[in-house]
Design a protein around this motif. Structure first.
Motif, short mmCIF file in Angstrom:
data_model
loop_
_atom_site.label_atom_id
_atom_site.label_comp_id
_atom_site.label_asym_id
_atom_site.label_seq_id
_atom_site.Cartn_x
_atom_site.Cartn_y
_atom_site.Cartn_z
N ALA A 16 0.84 -1.21 0.00
CA ALA A 16 0.00 0.00 0.00
C ALA A 16 0.87 1.25 0.00
O ALA A 16 0.71 2.14 -0.85
CB ALA A 16 -0.92 -0.01 1.22
N ASP A 35 9.00 3.48 7.72
CA ASP A 35 8.74 2.05 8.00
C ASP A 35 9.57 1.60 9.19
O ASP A 35 10.70 2.07 9.38
CB ASP A 35 9.05 1.17 6.78
CG ASP A 35 8.29 -0.16 6.86
OD1 ASP A 35 7.32 -0.34 6.10
OD2 ASP A 35 8.65 -1.00 7.70
N LYS A 36 9.00 0.69 9.96
CA LYS A 36 9.72 0.22 11.15
C LYS A 36 10.84 -0.74 10.78
O LYS A 36 11.71 -1.03 11.60
CB LYS A 36 8.76 -0.40 12.15
CG LYS A 36 8.12 -1.72 11.76
CD LYS A 36 7.20 -2.18 12.87
CE LYS A 36 6.34 -3.35 12.50
NZ LYS A 36 7.02 -4.59 12.19
N PHE A 39 14.48 -2.49 4.16
CA PHE A 39 14.20 -3.45 3.09
C PHE A 39 15.49 -4.03 2.55
O PHE A 39 16.49 -3.32 2.52
CB PHE A 39 13.40 -2.76 1.99
CG PHE A 39 11.98 -2.48 2.41
CD1 PHE A 39 10.94 -3.27 1.97
CD2 PHE A 39 11.70 -1.43 3.29
CE1 PHE A 39 9.64 -3.03 2.38
CE2 PHE A 39 10.39 -1.18 3.70
CZ PHE A 39 9.36 -1.98 3.25
N ILE A 44 4.64 -12.06 6.44
CA ILE A 44 3.99 -13.38 6.44
C ILE A 44 2.79 -13.33 5.50
O ILE A 44 1.88 -12.52 5.70
CB ILE A 44 3.58 -13.78 7.86
CG1 ILE A 44 4.84 -13.86 8.74
CG2 ILE A 44 2.84 -15.12 7.87
CD1 ILE A 44 4.56 -13.74 10.20
N ASP A 158 0.32 1.25 7.41
CA ASP A 158 1.18 0.48 8.31
C ASP A 158 0.55 -0.83 8.77
O ASP A 158 0.79 -1.31 9.88
CB ASP A 158 1.65 1.33 9.50
CG ASP A 158 0.55 2.14 10.16
OD1 ASP A 158 -0.51 2.29 9.53
OD2 ASP A 158 0.73 2.61 11.28
N GLY A 159 -0.26 -1.42 7.89
CA GLY A 159 -0.67 -2.80 8.06
C GLY A 159 -1.73 -3.06 9.12
O GLY A 159 -2.40 -2.15 9.62
N VAL A 163 -0.99 2.05 13.71
CA VAL A 163 -1.13 2.99 14.83
C VAL A 163 -2.19 4.05 14.49
O VAL A 163 -3.07 4.35 15.30
CB VAL A 163 0.24 3.68 15.11
CG1 VAL A 163 0.12 4.71 16.22
CG2 VAL A 163 1.30 2.64 15.44
N PHE A 268 0.08 -14.58 11.28
CA PHE A 268 -0.25 -13.15 11.27
C PHE A 268 -1.76 -13.00 11.02
O PHE A 268 -2.41 -13.94 10.54
CB PHE A 268 0.55 -12.43 10.18
CG PHE A 268 0.73 -10.95 10.43
CD1 PHE A 268 1.58 -10.52 11.43
CD2 PHE A 268 0.05 -10.00 9.66
CE1 PHE A 268 1.74 -9.15 11.68
CE2 PHE A 268 0.21 -8.64 9.89
CZ PHE A 268 1.06 -8.22 10.90
N GLY A 269 -2.30 -11.82 11.30
CA GLY A 269 -3.73 -11.58 11.14
C GLY A 269 -4.09 -11.00 9.78
O GLY A 269 -3.26 -10.39 9.12
N LEU A 270 -5.35 -11.21 9.38
CA LEU A 270 -5.86 -10.66 8.11
C LEU A 270 -7.14 -9.86 8.37
O LEU A 270 -8.22 -10.45 8.57
CB LEU A 270 -6.18 -11.78 7.11
CG LEU A 270 -5.05 -12.65 6.58
CD1 LEU A 270 -4.86 -13.88 7.46
CD2 LEU A 270 -5.32 -13.09 5.15
N ASP A 289 -4.21 -3.13 4.58
CA ASP A 289 -4.64 -3.80 5.81
C ASP A 289 -5.05 -2.80 6.88
O ASP A 289 -5.90 -3.09 7.73
CB ASP A 289 -3.51 -4.69 6.35
CG ASP A 289 -3.37 -6.00 5.59
OD1 ASP A 289 -4.06 -6.15 4.55
OD2 ASP A 289 -2.60 -6.86 6.01
#
Ligand SMILES: Cc1cc2nc3c(=O)[nH]c(=O)nc-3n(C[C@H](O)[C@H](O)[C@H](O)COP(=O)(O)OP(=O)(O)OC[C@H]3O[C@@H](n4cnc5c(N)ncnc54)[C@H](O)[C@@H]3O)c2cc1C
Length: 383
Positions: A16, A35-36, A39, A44, A158-159, A163, A268-270, A289
């Motif tokens: 994204a 980004d935390k 790269f 996952i 941020d997925g 935050v 991981f969650g979706l 996400d």
């Protein structure tokens, strides 16, 4: 504390965030991409990148699609094989070629494309967003190292644990509209077809599915996912379920006899797109996400993350042109995202709820689906 000022802050540089930065390249706007991680980094995932990703890249710049096709570590996916609990199977031919690409490689490729020759991009890597505050019409983003960034527009990419989505969008986990899944890499799986996604609906493991997706070098991404509501109610251990599937279901175990695991099982969650949320507000938009935009049946979220990132970039350019950042003005973003994605999300949610644990129904559908007249129409159900 003094803040560094940008026009736009993008938090998260996954599909994204990187697509959003790519689409802003020619905007002339000053963009901070945070980004935390640095790269290449893993994510996952099942690593299945549908053909729609290429269409989105092509719309931004036709050269991007050509470059992705030249990109080496990928497989070309032309069909899906669905297996019923009775182990009958059906083959669905895709009208357009998709790919399987390790996220370690795909996300790095996309991130590099976003950064190369981006005259107004500032990168903040290995810097987790700690806090997001809105003050006097500006967004302030506090990073892990204590740096403060500010901008009239924040695009949160941020997925699943975003935050900004929690703070500004009030998003919480709703288990009815959330899945959990685990993934592991393997090599030497017997009978692996390099061009087919394998999806198994297995007795004792419903509602949910087990997958084997082929990667380059004869390796594979395997995994198992389920709705979080079921995981919680039935106290299911997904990692154990994956082990049980590959060790105890004879038709699967036979394929894994000489196979070698390449890493640990990771989960991981979706956040699923089966519920509509407010995905923008005063001076901010949520993408991918962070906006809960994963297909509720297939679990695919890469292309919707990329498309929402592109839509957010286009909305951002309109905001700066008109100098309008109000929640009301931003609503055009929500409308565009849901106009495009909601029909699929709604249909696939019905499919997910309807099939559920109905073994007989999945068995019958896969048998009926093998009738050529019906088989030809199935891809339309998915794409
Ligand atoms: C097991 C599993 C299998 C899946 N299989 C598929 C599949 O085969 N095909 C498919 O299309 N989709 C699949 N998905 C869904 C897909 O992985 C996601 O929908 C997709 O990654 C969403 O992209 P994104 O850019 O929104 O978020 P992400 O890819 O999660 O990127 C978010 C970025 O934000 C960064 N970040 C996070 N928190 C912070 C913070 N506090 N500060 C700064 N940066 C931060 C992260 O480091 C990351 O780089 C799967 C998901 C799972 C869990």
């Amino acid at each position: 504390m003094s803040a560094t000022t940008y026009d736009i802050i993008i938090t998260g540089a996954g599909p994204a965030g990187s697509t959003c930065a790519l689409a802003l390249k020619k905007s002339g706007l000053r963009v901070a991409l945070v980004d935390k991680e640095k790269f290449p980094r893993d994510k996952i995932c099942g690593d299945a990148v549908s053909s729609i990703a290429k269409r989105i890249l092509r719309q931004i710049d036709p050269q991007l699609e050509i470059d992705l096709l030249d990109f080496a570590p990928k497989t070309n996916i032309t069909k899906a094989k669905l297996y019923s609990p009775a182990f009958e199977s059906i083959e669905i031919a895709f009208s357009k070629v998709g790919h399987c690409i390790r996220r370690m490689d795909f996300d790095h490729w996309l991130f590099e494309k976003a950064c190369t020759a981006h005259p107004k991009l500032s990168l903040y890597l290995q810097q987790a967003v700690k806090q997001v505050i809105q003050e006097n019409g500006t967004n302030k983003v506090l990073l892990q190292n204590g740096q403060l960034l500010q901008a009239p527009l924040l695009i949160a990419c941020d997925g699943a644990h975003s935050v900004a989505a929690k703070k500004l969008g009030n998003m919480t986990v709703n288990r009815k509209h959330y899945s959990g899944a685990v993934r592991q890499y393997y090599r030497n799986i017997k009978g692996l077809e390099g061009n087919a996604l394998e999806v198994y609906f297995l007795k004792g493991f419903l509602p949910g599915y087990f997958w084997i997706f082929p990667l380059s070098n004869g390796e594979a991404n395997i995994g198992f996912g389920m709705l979080s509501e079921t995981i919680a109610k039935q106290k299911i251990d997904l990692k154990q379920s994956l082990k049980d599937i590959i060790n105890n279901i004879p038709q699967v175990a036979e394929r894994f006899e000489h196979a070698e695991a390449l890493d640990e099982i990771k989960g991981f969650g979706l956040p699923l797109g089966s519920k509509k949320y407010a995905i923008s507000g005063n001076g901010f938009m949520l993408c991918g996400d962070a906006a809960s935009l994963i297909d509720p049946f297939s679990g695919e979220g890469i292309e919707t993350a990329m498309e929402s990132g592109k839509f957010a970039a286009e909305q951002a350019m309109r905001c700066f042109k008109e100098q309008k950042f109000s929640a009301k003005y931003m609503k055009a973003y929500d409308e565009r995202v849901y106009k495009k994605m909601w029909p699929n999300f709604r249909n696939h949610y019905i499919l997910q709820r309807f099939l559920g644990k109905r073994i007989w129904l999945i068995n019958s559908l896969i048998s009926i689906g093998n009738i050529p007249f019906i088989n030809k129409r199935i891809p339309k159900l998915f794409y």
